[in-house]
Scaffold this active site. Structure first.
Site, PDB file in Angstrom:
ATOM      1  N   HIS A   1       0.833  -1.199   0.000  1.00  0.00           N
ATOM      2  CA  HIS A   1       0.000   0.000   0.000  1.00  0.00           C
ATOM      3  C   HIS A   1       0.870   1.252   0.000  1.00  0.00           C
ATOM      4  O   HIS A   1       2.077   1.183   0.209  1.00  0.00           O
ATOM      5  CB  HIS A   1      -0.922   0.026   1.225  1.00  0.00           C
ATOM      6  CG  HIS A   1      -2.111  -0.866   1.106  1.00  0.00           C
ATOM      7  ND1 HIS A   1      -2.067  -2.203   1.447  1.00  0.00           N
ATOM      8  CD2 HIS A   1      -3.372  -0.629   0.670  1.00  0.00           C
ATOM      9  CE1 HIS A   1      -3.255  -2.750   1.238  1.00  0.00           C
ATOM     10  NE2 HIS A   1      -4.068  -1.817   0.766  1.00  0.00           N
TER      11      HIS A   1
ATOM     12  N   LYS B   1      -0.502   4.691   4.653  1.00  0.00           N
ATOM     13  CA  LYS B   1      -1.352   3.726   5.373  1.00  0.00           C
ATOM     14  C   LYS B   1      -0.754   3.448   6.749  1.00  0.00           C
ATOM     15  O   LYS B   1       0.440   3.176   6.871  1.00  0.00           O
ATOM     16  CB  LYS B   1      -1.507   2.434   4.570  1.00  0.00           C
ATOM     17  CG  LYS B   1      -2.506   1.456   5.202  1.00  0.00           C
ATOM     18  CD  LYS B   1      -2.885   0.352   4.237  1.00  0.00           C
ATOM     19  CE  LYS B   1      -3.851  -0.642   4.880  1.00  0.00           C
ATOM     20  NZ  LYS B   1      -5.125  -0.008   5.289  1.00  0.00           N
TER      21      LYS B   1
END
EC number: 1.17.1.8
Length: 268
Positions: A156, A160
C-alpha cells in the site's frame, strides 16, 4: 425515484473524495453531508471545491445535525472515530457502511452489538474483485493437498497506518477457516534473523509500504515443483468507492443486522 441521502465521514481524505465523486455520478444518490473532525482546515468549505463536483454541501464537524438528514453514513476513517460515529448513527437510526480497518476484537464486538439496532456493512475491502478473491482463496485452500505453504503479501501507499492491511488479514482468515486452522495460532507477521525452518502449518504475512500504491494483495500457495499465486491489484480508489455505494443501496433493504460484501454481492 427519491435519491438516497449519503453522508461521508473523512470526506477530505483520499477515500472520502473518491466516494463523493462517485456519488455525484449516480442518479439515485445524493451527498447529504461531508463530515470531518473539529479543527480540519477544510471545515466550512464547499465539498465540491475538493472534488470538482457541483457545489451545495459545506464540510462540517456537526455529526448529529448532518446525520439527522441522512439515510446512510459511509465511513472510511480510524477506529476511534468510527466508533464515535457509530454511537451517533445508532441513536439516530442511520445505517452505516464501514470500510475502516484496524479494529480490535473488542471494538468489533461493539459494532456487532450496534447492529442489533441498525443495519451495518463492515468490510475491510469493498472491491468486487477482492471479494471474489476471497471466494477463490476458499476454493484453493480446500482443494490443495497438504504440503503447500501459504504466504500473503500486501502493498500500500506510504500513508497507510495499519499493517498488515485489513484485506490481508481477511485473506488469512478465509484460508485458515477453509483448512480448519486458527489464524491467531498460525500467523507469522514478518521474519527476521535466524528463524529456523518454516513450520508447515503457518500462514506468513509480508507488508510493503511506499509511494502511491492503491492496494496490491497476493496469496501464494507454494508446493514442491509448483506454486499458485492469486493476486488482486487496485489501480483506483474508485473501485472501493463504487463497492461502498453498492453496499449503501443494499442496506436500504435491511433494518438491522451486520453484513459484509459477500452478502452484498450475493456470494454467500
Amino acid at each position: 425515484m427519491t435519491p438516497l441521502n449519503i453522508a461521508v465521514a473523512g470526506s477530505t481524505g483520499r477515500m472520502g473524495r473518491a466516494i463523493m465523486e462517485t456519488i455525484a455520478e449516480a442518479d439515485d444518490l445524493r451527498l447529504s453531508a461531508a463530515l470531518e473532525q473539529p479543527g480540519n482546515p477544510y471545515l466550512s468549505q464547499d465539498a465540491g471545491s475538493l472534488t470538482g463536483t457541483p457545489p451545495g454541501v459545506a464540510i462540517s464537524s456537526d455529526y448529529v445535525s448532518a446525520l439527522a438528514g441522512s439515510d446512510i453514513l459511509v465511513d472510511f476513517t480510524r477506529p476511534a472515530g468510527t466508533l464515535s460515529h457509530l454511537a451517533t448513527c445508532r441513536k439516530l437510526g442511520v445505517r452505516m457502511v464501514i470500510g475502516t480497518t484496524g479494529f480490535s476484537p473488542e471494538e468489533k464486538d461493539i459494532i456487532r452489538n450496534a447492529a442489533q439496532d441498525i443495519a451495518i456493512v463492515l468490510a475491510p475491502n469493498m472491491s468486487v474483485g477482492v471479494n471474489l478473491l476471497f471466494r477463490l482463496l476458499e476454493v484453493a485452500a480446500k482443494a490443495l493437498p497438504e504440503g503447500y505453504d501459504v504466504e500473503i503479501i500486501e502493498a500500500h501507499h506510504r500513508h497507510k497506518v495499519d499493517a498488515p492491511s485489513g484485506t490481508a488479514l481477511r485473506m488469512g482468515e478465509v484460508i485458515a477457516q477453509a483448512q480448519s486452522r486458527d489464524l491467531e495460532k498460525v500467523a507469522i507477521y514478518g521474519r527476521e534473523g535466524n528463524t529456523g525452518e518454516r513450520r508447515a502449518d503457518t500462514i506468513g504475512f509480508s507488508t510493503i509500504r511506499g509511494g502511491d500504491i492503491v492496494g496490491d494483495h497476493t496469496a501464494l500457495f507454494a508446493g514442491i515443483g509448483e506454486r499458485l499465486e492469486i493476486t488482486h491489484k487496485a489501480s483506483s480508489r474508485k473501485t472501493f468507492a463504487a463497492g461502498a455505494l453498492h453496499a449503501a443501496r443494499f442496506l436500504m433493504t435491511r433494518k438491522s443486522g451486520l453484513f459484509d460484501m459477500q452478502d452484498v454481492l450475493g456470494l454467500r
